[in-house]
Design an enzyme around this catalytic site. Structure first.
Site, PDB file in Angstrom:
ATOM      1  N   HIS A  68       0.837  -1.227   0.000  1.00 27.51           N
ATOM      2  CA  HIS A  68       0.000   0.000   0.000  1.00 27.51           C
ATOM      3  C   HIS A  68       0.863   1.266   0.000  1.00 27.51           C
ATOM      4  O   HIS A  68       0.423   2.299   0.489  1.00 27.51           O
ATOM      5  CB  HIS A  68      -0.951   0.040   1.204  1.00 27.51           C
ATOM      6  CG  HIS A  68      -1.690  -1.233   1.446  1.00 27.51           C
ATOM      7  ND1 HIS A  68      -2.920  -1.512   0.892  1.00 27.51           N
ATOM      8  CD2 HIS A  68      -1.357  -2.330   2.179  1.00 27.51           C
ATOM      9  CE1 HIS A  68      -3.315  -2.714   1.283  1.00 27.51           C
ATOM     10  NE2 HIS A  68      -2.383  -3.228   2.056  1.00 27.51           N
ATOM     11  N   SER A 115      14.640  21.568 -16.687  1.00 26.96           N
ATOM     12  CA  SER A 115      13.401  22.306 -16.944  1.00 26.96           C
ATOM     13  C   SER A 115      13.744  23.593 -17.680  1.00 26.96           C
ATOM     14  O   SER A 115      14.852  24.112 -17.556  1.00 26.96           O
ATOM     15  CB  SER A 115      12.733  22.610 -15.602  1.00 26.96           C
ATOM     16  OG  SER A 115      11.954  23.778 -15.675  1.00 26.96           O
ATOM     17  N   LYS A 148      15.812  21.756 -11.482  1.00 27.87           N
ATOM     18  CA  LYS A 148      15.151  20.478 -11.787  1.00 27.87           C
ATOM     19  C   LYS A 148      16.064  19.451 -12.463  1.00 27.87           C
ATOM     20  O   LYS A 148      16.906  19.778 -13.260  1.00 27.87           O
ATOM     21  CB  LYS A 148      13.931  20.709 -12.695  1.00 27.87           C
ATOM     22  CG  LYS A 148      12.773  21.407 -12.033  1.00 27.87           C
ATOM     23  CD  LYS A 148      12.183  20.648 -10.855  1.00 27.87           C
ATOM     24  CE  LYS A 148      11.362  19.450 -11.275  1.00 27.87           C
ATOM     25  NZ  LYS A 148      10.146  19.854 -11.989  1.00 27.87           N
ATOM     26  N   GLU A 166       9.492   8.317 -17.245  1.00 26.46           N
ATOM     27  CA  GLU A 166       8.106   8.776 -17.427  1.00 26.46           C
ATOM     28  C   GLU A 166       7.591   8.426 -18.823  1.00 26.46           C
ATOM     29  O   GLU A 166       6.441   8.018 -18.996  1.00 26.46           O
ATOM     30  CB  GLU A 166       8.012  10.291 -17.211  1.00 26.46           C
ATOM     31  CG  GLU A 166       8.201  10.693 -15.758  1.00 26.46           C
ATOM     32  CD  GLU A 166       8.337  12.203 -15.607  1.00 26.46           C
ATOM     33  OE1 GLU A 166       7.398  12.921 -15.971  1.00 26.46           O
ATOM     34  OE2 GLU A 166       9.389  12.650 -15.131  1.00 26.46           O
TER      35      GLU A 166
END
Ligand code: ARG
Length: 456
Positions: free
Chosen positions: A156, A277, A283, A290
């Site tokens: 979980h 970024s 970043k 992804e």
């Protein structure tokens, strides 16, 4: 390009309908398979006396020339042809005249395309299996370095029990070994020669389908000519195996993304597999992982498209089936793209064991071990479990972890607690004492590594 079938018609096909009907833009990638299939077919026709040996002796080397000319760029595939089968035949006829026109005896594009897709998928499946082996190698590379690196295991997404980083990575390793098996199984069923099924009912010529099967590396022949030209379940099976590969890659990517976040900081991705970024100078984004996660949807879509194409079409060939190829090609391309970047991204990432350990020290992930400690002293597990629940609640109230309680505090919960309790709940001990087969202990991890090595 003029249509082979124009004799029956009094008018040319509408230009836009022609474009719509044509598959050359995508099936041109099967030119090799198409030519090899034709070479095997021509050799068989001659062996059976259906065409003369002299004709076959002209056709086969000319097909080889066409193949080489396409490969070298000397011959451009004519994008006005209806499909790759028509193009190759037309080119052969252009070069050989009437002799070229004999090639399509005892054959249809329906069995031709069924051969081409099988040959194409067989080759691509082999390539994908090789790429999966490279992925397994990257998993082992990390696992071997982190056989004793402790991290929290989750259920979980809540800290659950201590495990090693190797054990966690090897779970993915096992999944990818089964992916290899799934692809191999599908290829085994697919590797049957449909050539000679012709349009749907077979042929009046005395062909030798076993001869073309041998020449093209098939294990046997399809035994029903209608099935031979209508079946695409091998595409469904392989797409399903590819979708499963993507599902595994996507889950793995999700964890890599989480681990690379400041919230976890279990790993640092190599600069060569991260991006910046355009506005936020700090970043470092896990774009590659992804994108792998994102591309999974395409491959699921390809599988769904294939199932849907097939669901309502009567036997035998229907033009709907031309749509099979774009799904297959997209899935193959996507899986290969992902398997090109994912293994090196995994191989070059740096694990941060101190952060993993720090996370493992919180969240009471040794609570099960504390219950097992009491159980081994004779307390029924359910009773021990409840007692430890109370101990955890006590710790939370005191803002402590289990290791920080004194023996006196433990004794308040049960008199069977002794000084050895601290050793029993140390994280390293928790990992080492998971002795069941397949668990997170060192010996089991080594067994898993040895097993996965047999796939590489
Ligand atoms: N381009 C077609 C396809 O990909 C080849 C088979 C055509 N057969 C036919 N009967 N029109 O499916």
């Amino acid at each position: 390009m003029a249509k082979m079938w124009e004799g029956r018609f009094s008018k040319a096909l509408d230009t836009q309908a022609d474009d719509f009907n044509s598959s050359i833009h995508f099936d041109c990638r099967m030119f090799r398979q198409d030519i090899k299939g034709s070479m095997a077919h021509a050799a068989m026709l001659a062996a059976r006396g259906i065409i003369s040996q002299a004709d076959a002796d002209a056709i086969i080397p000319e097909l080889e020339n066409i193949l080489q000319d396409i490969e070298s760029g000397k011959l451009a595939i004519d994008m006005t042809a209806e499909d790759i089968h028509m193009f190759v035949e037309a080119e052969l006829t252009k070069r050989l005249g009437d002799v070229g026109k004999r090639l399509h005896t005892a054959r249809s594009r329906n069995d031709q395309v069924a051969v081409d897709i099988r040959l194409y998928l067989r080759e691509e499946a082999d390539g994908i299996i090789e790429m999966l082996k490279t992925l397994l190698d990257a998993i082992l590379h990390q696992a071997k370095q982190h056989k004793e690196t402790i991290m929290p295991g989750y259920t979980h997404l809540q800290r659950a029990q201590p495990i090693t980083f190797a054990h966690h990575l090897l779970a993915y390793g096992m999944m990818f070994t089964r992916d290899i098996g799934r692809i191999q199984d599908a290829v085994k069923r697919m590797n049957c020669n449909p050539l000679g099924s012709c349009a749907l009912a077979g042929t009046t010529y005395n062909t030798d389908r076993y001869m073309t099967a041998d020449a093209l590396g098939f294990d046997g022949i399809t035994l029903n000519s209608i099935d031979g030209v209508s079946d695409r379940d091998f595409c469904v099976e392989l797409l399903s195996a590819f979708a499963t590969v993507m599902m595994h890659l996507s889950r793995f990517s999700e964890e890599i993304i989480l681990w690379a976040s400041w919230e976890f900081k279990f790993i640092e991705l190599d600069d060569s597999y991260t991006t910046g970024s355009s506005i936020m100078p700090q970043k470092k984004n896990p774009d590659i992982a992804e994108l792998v996660r994102g591309k999974t949807g395409r491959v699921y879509g390809d599988l769904m498209a294939m199932l849907t194409i097939l669901k309502g079409i009567p036997l035998a060939y229907n033009k709907d089936m031309q749509e099979d190829k774009e799904s297959i090609f997209d899935a193959v391309d996507t899986v290969k793209q992902c398997l090109t970047v994912f293994p090196p991204m995994l191989k070059t990432l740096k694990a941060l064991p101190e952060n993993m350990l720090k996370a493992a020290q919180k969240g009471f992930i040794n609570a099960t071990d504390l219950a097992d400690y009491l159980t081994k002293k004779g307390i029924p597990f359910r009773t021990a479990y409840k007692l430890v629940g109370q101990t955890v609640a006590y710790c939370i109230a005191k803002n402590k972890v289990l290791e920080e309680l004194s023996l006196a505090e433990y004794k308040e919960f049960h008199e069977l607690f002794e000084a050895d309790v601290f050793e029993a709940i140390s994280l390293r001990r928790c990992v080492e004492s998971r002795i069941s087969a397949g668990s997170t202990n060192l010996e089991s991890v080594e067994t898993q590594i040895t097993y996965i090595e047999t796939f590489i």
